[in-house]
Design a protein around this motif. Sequence first.
Motif, PDB file in Angstrom:
ATOM      1  N   ARG A   4       0.812  -1.256  -0.069  1.00 19.34           N
ATOM      2  CA  ARG A   4      -0.021  -0.121   0.015  1.00 19.34           C
ATOM      3  C   ARG A   4       0.752   1.477  -0.239  1.00 19.34           C
ATOM      4  NH1 ARG A   4      -2.831   0.643   4.483  1.00 19.34           N
ATOM      5  NH2 ARG A   4      -4.419   1.735   3.702  1.00 19.34           N
ATOM      6  N   GLU A  28      -1.873  -0.545  -4.055  1.00 17.70           N
ATOM      7  CA  GLU A  28      -2.903  -0.432  -3.779  1.00 17.70           C
ATOM      8  C   GLU A  28      -2.860   0.892  -3.333  1.00 17.70           C
ATOM      9  OE1 GLU A  28      -6.215  -0.396  -0.279  1.00 17.70           O
ATOM     10  OE2 GLU A  28      -5.318  -2.058  -0.719  1.00 17.70           O
ATOM     11  N   ALA A  30      -3.186   3.888  -1.117  1.00 18.87           N
ATOM     12  CA  ALA A  30      -3.819   4.092   0.271  1.00 18.87           C
ATOM     13  C   ALA A  30      -4.462   5.563   1.002  1.00 18.87           C
ATOM     14  CB  ALA A  30      -2.542   3.626   1.548  1.00 18.87           C
ATOM     15  N   PRO A  48       0.253   3.674   5.556  1.00 18.75           N
ATOM     16  CA  PRO A  48       0.485   2.757   4.410  1.00 18.75           C
ATOM     17  C   PRO A  48       2.200   1.829   4.304  1.00 18.75           C
ATOM     18  CG  PRO A  48       1.571   4.665   3.796  1.00 18.75           C
ATOM     19  CD  PRO A  48       0.309   5.169   5.397  1.00 18.75           C
TER      20      PRO A  48
END
Length: 121
Positions: A4, A28, A30, A48
């Motif tokens: 993240r 991903e 965050a 993150p």
Amino acid sequence: MGKRVLICDDSLLMRKMVAETLMDAGWEVAGEATNGQQAIDKYREARPDAVTMDVVMPEFDGIFGLAGIRQLDPSAKVVMVSAVNQTKLITEAIRIGAYDFIAKPFLHEHLQETMATCMGI
């Protein structure tokens, strides 16, 4: 292992480019921030796994953001991504604890590889 990332850059276009590059590599997003203070606040909220941080931003720059994040979490993994090619700022960022520095414009593969290495994957 988590992947993240918090993306901090005052340019919407650059945040989008970094996000797309990292999402292509399985990251991903965050959160996003547009200055150093927002980066600190978002880091505190999202926790993150890594951060990309621009150096030159309005109000609170990336050096401020890096220092604040490292104060919150001394093991934070922060990669500086900036058009700034000033040795003094790069040296300061590394001294404070930035993992690495990537110059804009960056190669997508270089950012992906640097972030993977930063995470030890």
